[in-house]
Design a protein around this motif. Sequence first.
Motif, mmCIF file in Angstrom:
data_model
loop_
_atom_site.group_PDB
_atom_site.id
_atom_site.type_symbol
_atom_site.label_atom_id
_atom_site.label_comp_id
_atom_site.label_asym_id
_atom_site.label_seq_id
_atom_site.Cartn_x
_atom_site.Cartn_y
_atom_site.Cartn_z
ATOM 1 N N UNK A 1 0.809 -1.224 0.000
ATOM 2 C CA UNK A 1 0.000 0.000 0.000
ATOM 3 C C UNK A 1 0.836 1.264 0.000
ATOM 4 N N UNK A 2 2.050 1.182 0.495
ATOM 5 C CA UNK A 2 2.885 2.380 0.550
ATOM 6 C C UNK A 2 3.369 2.805 -0.831
ATOM 7 N N UNK A 3 3.211 1.944 -1.834
ATOM 8 C CA UNK A 3 3.654 2.251 -3.197
ATOM 9 C C UNK A 3 2.604 3.002 -4.004
ATOM 10 N N UNK A 4 1.399 3.155 -3.452
ATOM 11 C CA UNK A 4 0.312 3.820 -4.160
ATOM 12 C C UNK A 4 0.040 5.180 -3.520
ATOM 13 N N UNK A 5 -0.259 6.206 -4.331
ATOM 14 C CA UNK A 5 -0.478 7.555 -3.788
ATOM 15 C C UNK A 5 -1.552 7.575 -2.710
ATOM 16 N N UNK A 6 -1.228 8.198 -1.579
ATOM 17 C CA UNK A 6 -2.140 8.203 -0.441
ATOM 18 C C UNK A 6 -1.906 9.439 0.404
ATOM 19 N N UNK A 7 -2.957 10.013 0.958
ATOM 20 C CA UNK A 7 -2.775 11.125 1.893
ATOM 21 C C UNK A 7 -2.321 10.660 3.273
ATOM 22 N N UNK A 8 -2.217 9.354 3.461
ATOM 23 C CA UNK A 8 -1.872 8.795 4.773
ATOM 24 C C UNK A 8 -0.422 8.339 4.874
ATOM 25 N N UNK A 9 0.271 8.231 3.744
ATOM 26 C CA UNK A 9 1.645 7.721 3.769
ATOM 27 C C UNK A 9 2.480 8.432 2.720
ATOM 28 N N UNK A 10 3.728 8.690 3.039
ATOM 29 C CA UNK A 10 4.650 9.296 2.078
ATOM 30 C C UNK A 10 5.119 8.246 1.080
ATOM 31 N N UNK A 11 5.606 8.655 -0.092
ATOM 32 C CA UNK A 11 6.168 7.678 -1.037
ATOM 33 C C UNK A 11 7.361 6.966 -0.412
ATOM 34 N N UNK A 12 7.564 5.704 -0.748
ATOM 35 C CA UNK A 12 8.730 4.993 -0.209
ATOM 36 C C UNK A 12 10.011 5.601 -0.750
ATOM 37 N N UNK A 13 11.076 5.646 0.043
ATOM 38 C CA UNK A 13 12.331 6.236 -0.415
ATOM 39 C C UNK A 13 12.985 5.378 -1.488
ATOM 40 N N UNK A 14 13.600 6.030 -2.457
ATOM 41 C CA UNK A 14 14.312 5.326 -3.520
ATOM 42 C C UNK A 14 15.810 5.502 -3.340
ATOM 43 N N UNK A 15 16.620 4.470 -3.648
ATOM 44 C CA UNK A 15 18.068 4.582 -3.512
ATOM 45 C C UNK A 15 18.623 5.732 -4.344
ATOM 46 N N UNK A 16 19.563 6.460 -3.776
ATOM 47 C CA UNK A 16 20.217 7.536 -4.507
ATOM 48 C C UNK A 16 19.504 8.868 -4.449
#
Length: 400
Positions: free
Chosen positions: A130-145
């Motif tokens: 669920x963290x990979x989908x746009x949501x007002x409840x969670x930030x986007x997952x961090x990407x390397x670099x």
Amino acid sequence: MRALLSTIGSRGDFQPLLALGVQLRELGHEARLCAPPDFRALADEHGLPFVPLGPELRPSTSQTANQVPKKLTIDELRALVPATVAGQFETVGEAAEGCDVIVGCNQLQVAARSVAELRGIRYFFADYSPVSLPSPHRAPPPLPGRPPADPHADDRTLWSREIERRNATWRTALNEQRAAAGLGPVDDVLGHILTDRPLLAADPALAPWLRPSDVDVVQTGAWILPDRRPLPAEVEDFLADGEPPVYFGFGSMRSPRELGRAAVEAARALGRRAIVLRGWAGLSLPDDGPDCLAVTELNLQTLFPRFAAVVHHGGAGTTTTAGRGGAPQVVVPHHYDQDYFAHRVQDLGIGVAHAGAEPGADSLATALKQVLQSDVEGRARSFAAEVRTDGARVAAEFIA
């Protein structure tokens, strides 16, 4: 109905699609898999047609034997985008011949929906977290670099910035291919990939979709492929030769080989035996002591309930399998959505998130000591009954 199920991800992306393909076949439909060539044998094992997409993902023997391979920079990855998109259009386009629907997985696969549009067939996108989908409840997952997210920005703002970054990376190459095919331009690349109603193939108890949201997500439950393989005799003998051991496995993560030594030392510090999955990193044991065993590919569905604890990287599939197996977990997240699963395990009280990014014998022993408690074990065993096993069938019926 003929379905093309396509991903460019690792085994954690591929195996759920394989589960979906098996379920579609059981419902009387046909399924074809399009994925990196690493997984041809797995598709063949289950009797599903396979089309290779892109290069092999598994590191070479020389890479595994010496060190973790160099990670590409953001600029180096962006230089690969035009050829990557063109290759997806060609391969997925050919693989979709005669199909009625495309199911895409992994947000780096940007061409699948355009191929469906060209052929006039249906398209679905599926994600496993669920963290990979746009949501007002969670930030986007961090990407390397990438630099850390602005701690002062709200989640909607962070997702807006993430959408802008996706456009900057992919939109030009995607629209060039669409124009060459006679299709109109795409403004929002991520929205184009996800559709207005993406599927979330994650267990509701472990990884729930939070509402209200701006995206009409259909949560089907995790797509679990039943594994009926017997365990090797040496594993059965090892399990029978003492108290339940601790499992250490990091799947396709490119970890240093020394992590195998640290794992065994951590188990020994607590008087425990250890089974270490070699994985793509080729983890090795410190010695040939009778209290440790290195293994390759195994039936984790059968194995996990027989462990005192499971130490892993926090991939969606592994976390779900460990949750279903009732084993207390230590999650050592490496990247992307693995931090989310590490904290879900900790919040549920069925394990802990490993502190720090570089696990060593001492830190692993500290984390293990926390989960080798009767209260954690009790919660983990109880939670196992909450994990659904019908997600792939729910999705197959929805798609059909």
